[in-house]
Design an enzyme around this catalytic site. Structure first.
Site, PDB file in Angstrom:
ATOM      1  N   HIS A  62       2.786 -17.250   6.060  1.00  0.00           N
ATOM      2  CA  HIS A  62       2.149 -17.893   4.910  1.00  0.00           C
ATOM      3  C   HIS A  62       3.106 -18.111   3.754  1.00  0.00           C
ATOM      4  O   HIS A  62       4.001 -17.306   3.484  1.00  0.00           O
ATOM      5  CB  HIS A  62       0.892 -17.136   4.473  1.00  0.00           C
ATOM      6  CG  HIS A  62       1.088 -15.772   3.888  1.00  0.00           C
ATOM      7  ND1 HIS A  62       1.302 -15.573   2.541  1.00  0.00           N
ATOM      8  CD2 HIS A  62       1.076 -14.541   4.442  1.00  0.00           C
ATOM      9  CE1 HIS A  62       1.404 -14.281   2.291  1.00  0.00           C
ATOM     10  NE2 HIS A  62       1.276 -13.628   3.430  1.00  0.00           N
ATOM     11  N   ASP A 163       6.344 -11.003   0.609  1.00  0.00           N
ATOM     12  CA  ASP A 163       5.070 -11.261   1.291  1.00  0.00           C
ATOM     13  C   ASP A 163       4.600 -12.656   0.892  1.00  0.00           C
ATOM     14  O   ASP A 163       3.991 -12.812  -0.174  1.00  0.00           O
ATOM     15  CB  ASP A 163       4.059 -10.197   0.872  1.00  0.00           C
ATOM     16  CG  ASP A 163       2.691 -10.375   1.477  1.00  0.00           C
ATOM     17  OD1 ASP A 163       2.549 -11.188   2.417  1.00  0.00           O
ATOM     18  OD2 ASP A 163       1.739  -9.717   1.000  1.00  0.00           O
ATOM     19  N   GLU A 193      -3.234 -17.833   2.511  1.00  0.00           N
ATOM     20  CA  GLU A 193      -3.479 -16.609   3.289  1.00  0.00           C
ATOM     21  C   GLU A 193      -3.996 -15.488   2.416  1.00  0.00           C
ATOM     22  O   GLU A 193      -4.884 -14.717   2.812  1.00  0.00           O
ATOM     23  CB  GLU A 193      -2.183 -16.176   3.993  1.00  0.00           C
ATOM     24  CG  GLU A 193      -2.370 -15.022   4.985  1.00  0.00           C
ATOM     25  CD  GLU A 193      -2.172 -13.631   4.383  1.00  0.00           C
ATOM     26  OE1 GLU A 193      -2.380 -12.623   5.090  1.00  0.00           O
ATOM     27  OE2 GLU A 193      -1.820 -13.535   3.181  1.00  0.00           O
ATOM     28  N   GLU A 194      -3.439 -15.376   1.211  1.00  0.00           N
ATOM     29  CA  GLU A 194      -3.759 -14.243   0.340  1.00  0.00           C
ATOM     30  C   GLU A 194      -5.204 -14.260  -0.163  1.00  0.00           C
ATOM     31  O   GLU A 194      -5.693 -13.260  -0.689  1.00  0.00           O
ATOM     32  CB  GLU A 194      -2.805 -14.215  -0.859  1.00  0.00           C
ATOM     33  CG  GLU A 194      -1.348 -13.936  -0.512  1.00  0.00           C
ATOM     34  CD  GLU A 194      -1.093 -12.501  -0.072  1.00  0.00           C
ATOM     35  OE1 GLU A 194      -2.062 -11.723   0.036  1.00  0.00           O
ATOM     36  OE2 GLU A 194       0.087 -12.168   0.152  1.00  0.00           O
ATOM     37  N   ASP A 216       4.427 -11.642   9.376  1.00  0.00           N
ATOM     38  CA  ASP A 216       4.037 -11.205   8.040  1.00  0.00           C
ATOM     39  C   ASP A 216       4.631  -9.834   7.775  1.00  0.00           C
ATOM     40  O   ASP A 216       5.171  -9.191   8.683  1.00  0.00           O
ATOM     41  CB  ASP A 216       2.509 -11.168   7.911  1.00  0.00           C
ATOM     42  CG  ASP A 216       2.012 -11.409   6.496  1.00  0.00           C
ATOM     43  OD1 ASP A 216       2.772 -11.157   5.546  1.00  0.00           O
ATOM     44  OD2 ASP A 216       0.848 -11.830   6.338  1.00  0.00           O
ATOM     45  N   HIS A 302       2.715  -6.147  -2.338  1.00  0.00           N
ATOM     46  CA  HIS A 302       1.837  -6.616  -3.414  1.00  0.00           C
ATOM     47  C   HIS A 302       2.251  -6.060  -4.769  1.00  0.00           C
ATOM     48  O   HIS A 302       1.407  -5.812  -5.637  1.00  0.00           O
ATOM     49  CB  HIS A 302       0.361  -6.329  -3.109  1.00  0.00           C
ATOM     50  CG  HIS A 302      -0.235  -7.323  -2.164  1.00  0.00           C
ATOM     51  ND1 HIS A 302      -1.589  -7.581  -2.103  1.00  0.00           N
ATOM     52  CD2 HIS A 302       0.335  -8.143  -1.241  1.00  0.00           C
ATOM     53  CE1 HIS A 302      -1.823  -8.508  -1.181  1.00  0.00           C
ATOM     54  NE2 HIS A 302      -0.664  -8.856  -0.646  1.00  0.00           N
TER      55      HIS A 302
END
Length: 331
Positions: A62, A163, A193-194, A216, A302
């Site tokens: 992503h 990410d 995606e998130e 990922d 994150h």
């Protein structure tokens, strides 16, 4: 490859606004693919034709990153904001954000909010003296990303949006290296995606692959008093067993392990207790798609300072190449 990772992680691409990232990737993959296209949702799809008919693999990484969206601007020019994706609140105070128009601001907290830190106790200061000045720089509804530089520490790299820009870098490098694909290969650089695996869902529906593989990041258990998890930096590609969105198809898991062992690619097994990847959407498409994931071990996921190890990144590239050159009809 470090240059590619730097370029991708420094690009602006919160969920729904991935164009800067996909345009950059397009320039990197165009001469290595037989066809490159963008679909309605914003997924970039690079296609490499294989020598066999009837078999296809969808690799997905992503392009979007977590971020913020402006919800209110007060009379003093301070911004209130909501999250875009799974933003880690504990990492925000003192960090910076950059908005689509270029404005940069610092995140800070209200008095006493350390007792129970929540998004509604935080604000962004873009240096404006009042609301009118702030509105010249940022508008309500404008998206922003975390503003943090890329750092090369040798084998290890730190950046925001590893990410999943590092997963995108893996697919770009693999596409360059593949010499003899046995199957039709779809390298899908997915959108949104998130916020719910949205791009992968629509891409898989349109492509109807025979096999789906997400690239990922995953968590690690190798930091002080970290959650116990048998994944570490520097120990190789992580082959997913399960996460919150997917139980890897046993044949897919076994195939990835066999390919890693046959090609002497270092690997480790990943059991992720919370979280998911694009494979969670791919495997539920139409009548179902056997799916799995090759994960890049990453510390501080994150947060604005995600860390990867280049040895793991290279192992993931080699595993993607090995799978791409495997005749699925013989499996």
């Amino acid at each position: 490859m470090k240059t590619v990772i730097r370029q991708l992680t420094e690009a602006f691409g919160p969920s729904g606004y991935e164009t800067e990232v996909t345009e950059l990737i397009k320039t990197m993959v165009a001469k290595h693919a037989d066809e490159v296209k963008t679909d309605v949702l914003g997924n970039l799809i690079a296609i490499k034709n294989g020598s066999q008919d009837g078999q296809s693999i969808m690799f997905a990484a992503h392009t979007d990153e977590i971020g913020v969206v402006v919800t209110h601007i007060d009379d003093q020019g301070f911004l209130r904001f909501g999250s875009v994706g799974g933003v880690g609140i504990s990492t925000l105070v003192g960090n910076r954000v950059r908005f689509a128009g270029g404005a940069v601001g610092a995140i800070y907290q209200e008095k006493g909010s350390w007792k129970e830190l929540t998004l509604d106790k935080l604000y962004v200061d873009i240096g404006a003296e009042n609301k009118e000045e702030a509105l010249k720089k940022v508008k309500v509804g404008e998206f922003g990303i975390f503003h943090r530089e890329f750092e090369d520490l040798g084998d290890r790299l730190i950046a925001k949006s590893m990410d999943d820009r590092v997963g995108c870098a893996v697919l770009i490098e693999a596409l360059k290296k593949i010499q003899n694909p046995k199957n039709t290969l779809y390298f899908v650089f997915t959108a949104q995606e998130e916020v719910g695996l949205r791009g992968a869902r629509t891409a898989a529906y349109g492509l109807e692959p025979d096999l789906g593989i997400a690239l990922d990041v995953t968590l690690t258990g190798d930091m002080p008093e970290a959650r116990r998890m048998a994944v570490s930096l520097g120990k190789g590609a992580a082959i997913k067993v399960k996460d919150s969105s997917l139980i890897t198809h046993p044949k897919v898991k076994d195939l990835l392990v066999t390919l890693a062992e046959e090609n002497k690619i270092p690997y480790q097994m990943e059991v992720l207790e919370a979280g998911g990847t694009d494979a969670g959407a791919i495997h539920l498409t139409k009548a179902g798609v056997p799916s799995g994931a090759i994960s890049i071990p990453t510390r501080y996921v994150h947060s604005p300072s995600e860390m990867v190890d280049m040895r793991d990144v290279e192992a993931c590239v080699n595993l993607v190449v090995a799978l791409a050159e495997k005749d699925l009809a013989s499996v």
